[in-house]
Design a protein around this motif. Structure first.
Motif, short mmCIF file in Angstrom:
data_model
loop_
_atom_site.label_atom_id
_atom_site.label_comp_id
_atom_site.label_asym_id
_atom_site.label_seq_id
_atom_site.Cartn_x
_atom_site.Cartn_y
_atom_site.Cartn_z
N VAL A 96 45.57 36.77 50.68
CA VAL A 96 46.12 37.19 50.23
C VAL A 96 47.99 36.93 49.96
O VAL A 96 49.04 36.71 51.16
N GLU A 97 47.99 36.82 48.49
CA GLU A 97 49.84 36.30 48.46
C GLU A 97 50.15 37.33 48.10
O GLU A 97 49.38 37.77 46.84
N ARG A 127 52.17 42.37 42.28
CA ARG A 127 50.47 41.58 41.63
C ARG A 127 49.91 40.91 43.52
O ARG A 127 50.47 39.83 44.16
N ALA A 128 48.55 40.97 43.52
CA ALA A 128 48.18 40.47 44.72
C ALA A 128 47.05 39.35 44.09
O ALA A 128 45.85 39.29 43.10
N VAL A 129 47.36 38.27 45.07
CA VAL A 129 46.13 36.66 44.89
C VAL A 129 45.58 36.57 45.59
O VAL A 129 45.97 35.93 47.64
N GLY A 130 43.95 36.73 45.50
CA GLY A 130 43.22 36.13 46.89
C GLY A 130 43.17 34.72 46.22
O GLY A 130 43.08 34.08 45.33
N ALA A 143 40.82 35.46 42.54
CA ALA A 143 40.78 36.86 42.37
C ALA A 143 42.94 36.77 42.30
O ALA A 143 43.33 37.09 43.32
N GLU A 144 42.39 38.47 41.77
CA GLU A 144 44.27 38.71 41.33
C GLU A 144 43.93 40.38 41.21
O GLU A 144 42.43 40.80 41.15
N HIS A 145 44.92 41.29 41.56
CA HIS A 145 44.83 42.37 40.74
C HIS A 145 46.76 43.23 41.03
O HIS A 145 46.98 42.47 41.99
#
Length: 779
Positions: free
Chosen positions: A612-613, A646-649, A657-659
């Motif tokens: 995750v970034e 923002r989280a980037v999987g 995936a992103e949130h």
């Protein structure tokens, strides 16, 4: 017949008794008398739950168990249809509780238990049409349940008309005795009764029909049925190249049973079932069709928030859709037989089910009726539910207060032996409480319980699973109730060890799975007034997943996901039991008290991705690997700065995936969103409309608590409002509700005429909104 639909029944008539009921809250002298003037009684439709209407009051006798809801006594009356043809049977799927049924003043039957489906043969009372049907419901004695039950005829009622030679109610028992990809062997047991005064020669033709409407197997038998007797036909059929029932492809088949008399068809009955095999093992868990399956399950009570106990099918479907979205694949029906529509949905959508008969047997007031009625109530559940492919285990009870005593073990033996006799195709279990005192005591209790059950259902005992196996408890094990976050202590069940109970399943192949307590918040088992219910489920009473549900999605779901949650001690939460709670987390990035201070916010990202970034306002804040965590929770400390987070999987370096969270400004407007654009004009279908308080950019304002006023114009009406706050003292049957964490809902039910439906929301000082829904057809 369209693909996937149920074949029709042409020679029997089943009518839902929905409309035409009059209701009186309170007792009535001679309420069964057909000459009684009930013209001033309230007009209601069944299913109906009068408790949800309130008033909710700390002095109500149901107290905390019922969430301070009212009970009491009520009467229902209506006329039976004028055109009754043939042998009439009344079927009541659920009346809570202690009820009596009358036809034209004559007593038809009585039942104490409120969760059983019961049938009454009305022919012996001379019913031919137009008679007065009356039901007296007595929910006035406490205690009788540890949670909200509702009051009234809260499930469906039917009138079924058949020939005098017909299949008995729930008279088919369909068993898949063997199945693989090439062939399935199916045994069908069918009970046919003869209500004639003389013997009748009859034949039974049985077809297995697939979802495309094709007959894939057939069998026929003939016999003579004596007067006032029943005969059980046994037929064996073979299906070539069957589509088996699986969780991903829950294909159903249908048994169509046709009774012939003098060569003419006089009755037919359709039984949905699924071709599948399953196995519980003591060393490798559960297998479906030979493939290992880990149960990722939840416990569910029967109410649905603002709808109370009278729950339309759409509400059930929506709840299951939400659970399925987070990776849930199993339901424990706690702690009573559910409404049949829920089991039908589990069959169609692909859930495994533990079906449960009772809670505490002789306790909670049941000592007055248990000895007389337990066998009939147990049989009512098994006869009704035995053909559902979703059901893979029967549970005869849960957490009896005298667990481990000789008297309790005698009752357990009595119930499990009867269950195995009624249905030998499924294992039997009992939900064992962690009341052994310590590890050795719990092992001793389970050894005694294990002598009578096929599966050890362990409530809150993950910390002892390995000790159970080392002690030689060689039975299949399921975590039948698990806390959402905390693990119990080594020698006690009440602990606050931050080691998620899920790992008691994931780390032990011999454990078949878990059922979280609870999947969805429910009414009852309340804290102090004005708290109305259990507030530590994964999903709130509006149907919205809570922020912490991201953990369970991350370990249950196969779909790539990432979700940000901020530890937020200021988050408002309803009263709950601490050891069933998660640490307070929120799904927002609005902390105005920290703006400009550069204070840290403690975050967690839930994910099933490799890495995750995290980005704050586009600035890279770091990268973490899931493999580096011990609890599947990636923690961060990020200096607060208003804007976006923002989280980037990623998997193999690719974004999957992103949130993103955004900081909200001041409340500006109410935005409405309907969960469907079109609903059926059947008087039962629902649309859920969510109102969200947003800023001028459309970002939810997480601490907004504005009162939202709803209205519905056209082909429907508001039947409930909710915001998920079980501490709220606002009524559920109303047209306004305060926002909670920025949102609330209105539940709108369709009428039977159809046409356009417009739902509008307004709030003081905010711009309002409206949505349109087509009822019956697109407009």
């Amino acid at each position: 017949m369209t693909a996937g639909s149920r074949p029709s029944e042409e020679h029997r008539r089943t009518r839902r008794l929905e409309q035409g009921w009059r209701f009186h809250r309170g007792d009535v002298e001679n309420g069964e008398d057909p000459s009684l003037d009930d013209s001033e009684w309230e007009a209601v439709e069944v299913p109906h739950d009068w408790s949800i209407e309130g008033p909710w009051d700390p002095d109500n006798p149901g107290d905390q168990q019922q969430g301070f809801a009212p009970g009491g006594i009520g009467w229902y009356r209506r006329e039976l249809p004028d055109d009754v043809d043939g042998e009439p049977t009344l079927r009541l799927d659920g009346v809570y509780r202690n009820f009596d049924v009358y036809v034209d003043g004559e007593h038809v039957g009585h039942r104490p238990y409120g969760y059983s489906t019961v049938t009454y043969d009305l022919d012996e009372f001379g019913v031919s049409g137009g008679e007065t049907l009356a039901v007296r419901v007595d929910n006035d004695e406490y205690p009788h349940s540890r949670w909200y039950t509702g009051s009234g005829i809260y499930r469906n009622a039917y009138l079924i008309e058949t020939d005098s030679v017909a299949i008995t109610p729930f008279g088919t028992d369909v068993r898949t005795t063997a199945a693989n990809g090439h062939r399935a062997e199916v045994q069908v047991l069918t009970e046919v009764e003869n209500a004639e005064s003389g013997a009748v020669d009859c034949a039974l033709e049985t077809d297995i029909v697939d979802e495309d409407g094709e007959i894939v197997a057939t069998a026929g038998s003939e016999t003579t049925v004596e007067p006032d007797e029943a005969h059980e036909f046994e037929q064996r059929l073979s299906v070539a190249d069957p589509d088996r029932w699986t969780l991903n492809e829950p294909t159903r088949h249908f048994v169509r049973s046709v009774v012939y008399r003098d060569g003419e068809p006089v009755d037919d009955y359709v039984t949905p079932f699924g071709i599948r095999t399953f196995e519980w093992t003591s060393d490798q868990g559960f297998y479906l069709n030979g493939d290992p399956v880990t149960m990722k399950g939840v416990n569910l009570h029967h109410d649905a928030g603002c709808l109370g106990a009278a729950v339309p099918e759409r509400a059930l479907e929506r709840r299951l859709e939400t659970l399925q979205d987070i990776g849930c694949n199993a339901i424990r029906m706690s702690h009573n037989p559910p409404q049949p529509e829920l089991l039908d949905l589990c069959d169609r959508m692909g859930f495994l089910v533990v079906d449960e008969a009772f809670d505490k047997w002789r306790h909670e007031g049941a000592d007055e009726w248990f000895d007389e009625w337990w066998r009939r109530d147990l049989a009512a559940m098994i006869d009704r539910d035995r053909n559902h492919p979703s059901i893979v285990c029967w549970s005869v009870g849960n957490e009896s207060y005298d667990q481990g005593d000789d008297s309790m073990l005698d009752d357990l033996a009595m119930l499990t032996e009867a269950t195995a006799e009624m249905d030998p195709t499924r294992p039997v279990t009992y939900g064992a409480a962690p009341w052994g005192g310590d590890t050795a005591g719990m092992i001793a209790q389970l050894e005694d319980i294990g002598e009578h059950v096929d599966v050890l259902s362990c409530n809150y005992q993950e910390q002892w699973f390995e000790a159970f196996r080392e002690a030689g408890l060689d039975k299949p094990i399921i975590s039948s109730e698990a806390k959402p976050f905390f693990l119990g202590g080594e020698d006690e069940d009440i602990g606050f060890i931050a080691e998620n109970p899920w790992f008691g399943v994931a780390d032990n192949d011999f454990v078949a799975g878990q059922f979280i307590w609870s999947g969805i918040d429910y009414l009852g088992e309340s804290r102090e007034w004005p708290n109305k219910g259990w507030a530590t489920g994964l999903i709130d009473t509006t149907g919205a997943p809570k922020p912490e549900t991201g953990f369970h999605e991350s370990v249950w779901s196969e779909e790539p996901m990432v979700q940000i949650a901020a530890f937020d001690q200021d988050r408002e939460r309803p009263a709950g039991r601490p050891n069933w709670s998660w640490p307070a987390v929120s799904e927002h990035w609005t902390f105005p008290d920290r703006d400009g201070s550069r204070d840290f916010v403690h975050l967690v990202t839930f994910t099933n991705c490799e890495t995750v970034e995290l980005y704050r306002n586009g600035e890279w804040m770091g990268e973490r690997e899931l493999a580096d965590t011990t609890d599947r929770m990636i923690e961060w400390y990020i200096p607060y700065e208003a804007g976006s987070l923002r989280a980037v999987g990623k998997e193999d370096g690719e974004v999957v995936a992103e949130h993103e969270l955004e900081t909200a400004g001041e409340p500006d407007r109410v935005e409405l969103e309907a969960d469907r654009e079109t609903i059926a004009a059947d008087g039962r279908d629902l649309v859920y409309v969510e109102a969200t308080v947003t800023d001028d950019e459309g970002v939810r304002v997480p601490r907004a608590d504005d009162e939202i006023r709803f209205s519905a114009a056209g082909a429907g009406e508001i039947v409930g409002v909710d915001n998920g706050d079980l501490d709220s003292n606002e009524p559920y049957v109303a047209e306004s509700r305060s926002a909670y964490h920025g949102t609330c809902i209105a539940v709108v039910q369709a009428d039977r005429d159809g046409g356009p439906l417009e739902i509008t929301a307004e709030a003081d000082g905010l711009d309002g909104d409206s949505v349109r829904v087509a009822v019956g057809a697109d407009d």
